[in-house]
Every structure is written in structure tokens, then in C-alpha cells.
Design a protein around this motif. Structure first.
Motif, PDB file in Angstrom:
ATOM      1  N   GLN A   1       0.862  -1.485  -0.361  1.00 35.68           N
ATOM      2  CA  GLN A   1       0.005  -0.530   0.313  1.00 35.68           C
ATOM      3  C   GLN A   1       0.955   1.606  -0.066  1.00 35.68           C
ATOM      4  O   GLN A   1       0.606   2.200  -0.344  1.00 35.68           O
ATOM      5  N   SER A   2       1.850   1.170   0.434  1.00 37.58           N
ATOM      6  CA  SER A   2       2.890   2.632   0.774  1.00 37.58           C
ATOM      7  C   SER A   2       3.517   2.658  -0.521  1.00 37.58           C
ATOM      8  O   SER A   2       4.344   3.589  -0.744  1.00 37.58           O
ATOM      9  N   VAL A   3       4.155   1.714  -1.429  1.00 37.55           N
ATOM     10  CA  VAL A   3       5.663   1.710  -2.406  1.00 37.55           C
ATOM     11  C   VAL A   3       4.315   2.231  -4.166  1.00 37.55           C
ATOM     12  O   VAL A   3       5.173   2.201  -4.575  1.00 37.55           O
ATOM     13  N   LEU A   4       3.296   1.674  -4.178  1.00 38.13           N
ATOM     14  CA  LEU A   4       2.496   1.679  -5.158  1.00 38.13           C
ATOM     15  C   LEU A   4       1.229   3.344  -5.545  1.00 38.13           C
ATOM     16  O   LEU A   4       1.109   3.513  -4.145  1.00 38.13           O
ATOM     17  N   ASN A   5       1.906   3.462  -5.596  1.00 43.81           N
ATOM     18  CA  ASN A   5       0.894   4.616  -6.318  1.00 43.81           C
ATOM     19  C   ASN A   5       0.181   4.030  -7.190  1.00 43.81           C
ATOM     20  O   ASN A   5      -0.772   3.337  -6.903  1.00 43.81           O
ATOM     21  N   ASP A   6      -0.669   5.542  -7.342  1.00 43.87           N
ATOM     22  CA  ASP A   6      -2.518   5.362  -7.580  1.00 43.87           C
ATOM     23  C   ASP A   6      -2.594   4.951  -8.885  1.00 43.87           C
ATOM     24  O   ASP A   6      -3.147   3.967  -8.756  1.00 43.87           O
ATOM     25  N   TYR A   7      -1.962   4.701  -9.787  1.00 46.97           N
ATOM     26  CA  TYR A   7      -1.920   4.487 -11.202  1.00 46.97           C
ATOM     27  C   TYR A   7      -1.623   2.539 -11.125  1.00 46.97           C
ATOM     28  O   TYR A   7      -2.090   1.803 -11.822  1.00 46.97           O
ATOM     29  N   GLU A   8      -0.240   2.225 -10.566  1.00 50.63           N
ATOM     30  CA  GLU A   8      -0.427   0.961 -10.308  1.00 50.63           C
ATOM     31  C   GLU A   8      -0.974  -0.077  -9.653  1.00 50.63           C
ATOM     32  O   GLU A   8      -1.711  -1.027 -10.409  1.00 50.63           O
ATOM     33  N   LYS A   9      -2.139   0.891  -8.727  1.00 52.24           N
ATOM     34  CA  LYS A   9      -2.796   0.237  -8.058  1.00 52.24           C
ATOM     35  C   LYS A   9      -4.612  -0.192  -8.570  1.00 52.24           C
ATOM     36  O   LYS A   9      -5.001  -1.148  -8.700  1.00 52.24           O
ATOM     37  N   LYS A  10      -4.545   1.205  -9.372  1.00 49.31           N
ATOM     38  CA  LYS A  10      -5.831   1.313 -10.724  1.00 49.31           C
ATOM     39  C   LYS A  10      -5.317  -0.133 -11.133  1.00 49.31           C
ATOM     40  O   LYS A  10      -6.020  -0.130 -11.881  1.00 49.31           O
ATOM     41  N   ASN A  11      -3.962   0.444 -12.019  1.00 49.40           N
ATOM     42  CA  ASN A  11      -3.750  -0.306 -12.819  1.00 49.40           C
ATOM     43  C   ASN A  11      -3.462  -1.946 -12.878  1.00 49.40           C
ATOM     44  O   ASN A  11      -4.530  -2.733 -13.753  1.00 49.40           O
ATOM     45  N   ALA A  12      -3.241  -2.756 -11.376  1.00 53.33           N
ATOM     46  CA  ALA A  12      -3.254  -3.886 -11.136  1.00 53.33           C
ATOM     47  C   ALA A  12      -4.397  -4.280 -10.748  1.00 53.33           C
ATOM     48  O   ALA A  12      -4.487  -5.393 -11.041  1.00 53.33           O
ATOM     49  N   GLU A  13      -5.577  -3.320 -10.172  1.00 50.56           N
ATOM     50  CA  GLU A  13      -6.533  -3.967  -9.970  1.00 50.56           C
ATOM     51  C   GLU A  13      -7.768  -4.097 -11.670  1.00 50.56           C
ATOM     52  O   GLU A  13      -8.273  -4.926 -11.816  1.00 50.56           O
ATOM     53  N   LEU A  14      -6.889  -3.738 -12.501  1.00 51.48           N
ATOM     54  CA  LEU A  14      -7.999  -3.583 -13.592  1.00 51.48           C
ATOM     55  C   LEU A  14      -7.621  -4.567 -14.859  1.00 51.48           C
ATOM     56  O   LEU A  14      -7.767  -5.489 -15.552  1.00 51.48           O
ATOM     57  N   LEU A  15      -6.363  -5.122 -14.236  1.00 53.84           N
ATOM     58  CA  LEU A  15      -5.596  -6.320 -14.700  1.00 53.84           C
ATOM     59  C   LEU A  15      -6.162  -7.891 -14.842  1.00 53.84           C
ATOM     60  O   LEU A  15      -6.298  -8.793 -15.377  1.00 53.84           O
TER      61      LEU A  15
END
Length: 215
Positions: free
Chosen positions: A184-198
């Protein structure tokens, strides 16, 4: 030549008899004979000239006829060639028109650009169009690629071997440690959203996601 006076025989062309000295003249028979010879000579010459003219005419006619036939033959040959070429072109056009159109296959996305499946997954928001060309496996690898950027190690031998082969990867954290303390701390918003989309796309293709040996 005989002398009319004494009957002596004299040489041809003698003007006087060698025996009696009387003037010698040609007899009418001899004169006629000479005239006949001259006449026959003229006839022969004239006949030869006529024959030569006839022969020359025949040769000219034969040669003219041969040249004409050759010309006609060449013309026919050229016409035949043109017809054959035209026929070949028509056949080629016919084949092209009946040839089935090649169905254009959708372009596959480059899944190895710079060693990343999705090089910009940490800096832009991905869309469905960006990931439509990815396979089930690529979707799973791209999702875990986001975590691997930050040094996460994987329980799956398949995933670990894959990321170990990438020059940019350095495994620093065990999977459980990373998920509990760093995700949660090292991932930015782009990475969190993109991981969920994938993840959603992966499980929409297969209810159990991509089958790995272990996560």
C-alpha cells in the motif's frame, strides 16, 4: 568459190580467178547461205535476249512473292503473339478477382518493450484498449510486474524464474512481507488502479485466473 568462166575453184575472198584471171563473184547460192547465217545469228541473239528477260521476270516474281509471304507471316505471328499476351492478361486478372481476400489479423501488442510487458503501467492509467491484445498469461505477468518493480519476490516458481530473467528486476522482499508491509505504501495510484484493471480482465477470461504453480 568457183570461177564462172573456167570453173576453177578459188579461195574465199579472191577477186580474180587464179587460173584464168576472170573476176570472181559469189554465186547467189553462196550469198543466200551467208544471208541465212547472218539472219539466224540475229534470231539467236534476239531469242537469247527474250529468254533472259523472261527468266529475270520469273526470278523477280518469285522473290517478290517470297518477301510478301514472309511479311504476312511476320504480321500473323505478331498478331498471334498480341492475342496470346492479351489472353494471358485476362486470365491473370480473372485469377486475381477470384482470389480470396486475405483476412487481416489483429496486431498483437509488443509484450517485451524494454523488458516490460506494460512499460507505462506505473505512470499512466491503462484502458481496456491497452490490454485487449494480451493473453491470459500476459495479463497475469503484467499484473505481477507492477509488484516486481518494487522488489517483491514470488512463491510461484514460474513467476520468479520469469522476473529473474529480466535485467531490471531485483528481488528484495518476500511475498508475505511485501503484501503486509509495503504494497500500500510503495504503489502509486496508477499502479493500484492498473493492477486492479488487469486482475479483472484476467478473471473475466478465466474464472480462476491464469493457472500458476503457486502464488
Amino acid at each position: 568459190m568457183y570461177c564462172r568462166k573456167c570453173g576453177a575453184e578459188n579461195e574465199a575472198g579472191s577477186r580474180f580467178c587464179c587460173k584464168c584471171g576472170a573476176p570472181v563473184t559469189e554465186s547467189s547460192a553462196e550469198s543466200g547461205e551467208k544471208k541465212k547465217k547472218v539472219l539466224w545469228g540475229k534470231v539467236v541473239v534476239i531469242a537469247a535476249v527474250i529468254m533472259a528477260a523472261i527468266l529475270a521476270g520469273i526470278i523477280f516474281w518469285v522473290m517478290s512473292g517470297s518477301s510478301g509471304d514472309a511479311g504476312r507471316s511476320e504480321t500473323k505471328s505478331e498478331d498471334t503473339k498480341n492475342k496470346n499476351d492479351s489472353s494471358k492478361k485476362k486470365q491473370e486478372k480473372s485469377k486475381e478477382s477470384t482470389k480470396p481476400e486475405t483476412v487481416k489479423q489483429p496486431e498483437e501488442k509488443d509484450t517485451n518493450a524494454g523488458g516490460y510487458i506494460l512499460p507505462e503501467s506505473d505512470s499512466v492509467y491503462l484502458t481496456d484498449a491497452d490490454i485487449d491484445g494480451l493473453t491470459l498469461r500476459d495479463l497475469n505477468y503484467a499484473k505481477n510486474e507492477i509488484y516486481a518493480r518494487h522488489g517483491r519476490r514470488f512463491k510461484s516458481r514460474e513467476l520468479q524464474d520469469y522476473f529473474n530473467s529480466q535485467s531490471w528486476y531485483t528481488g528484495q522482499y518476500d511475498a508475505d512481507d511485501f503484501d503486509a508491509n509495503y504494497s500500500q505504501s510503495v504503489l502509486n495510484d496508477y499502479e493500484k488502479k492498473n493492477a486492479e484493471l488487469l486482475r479483472k480482465k484476467e478473471f473475466s477470461l478465466n474464472s480462476g485466473g491464469y493457472p500458476l504453480d503457486a502464488q
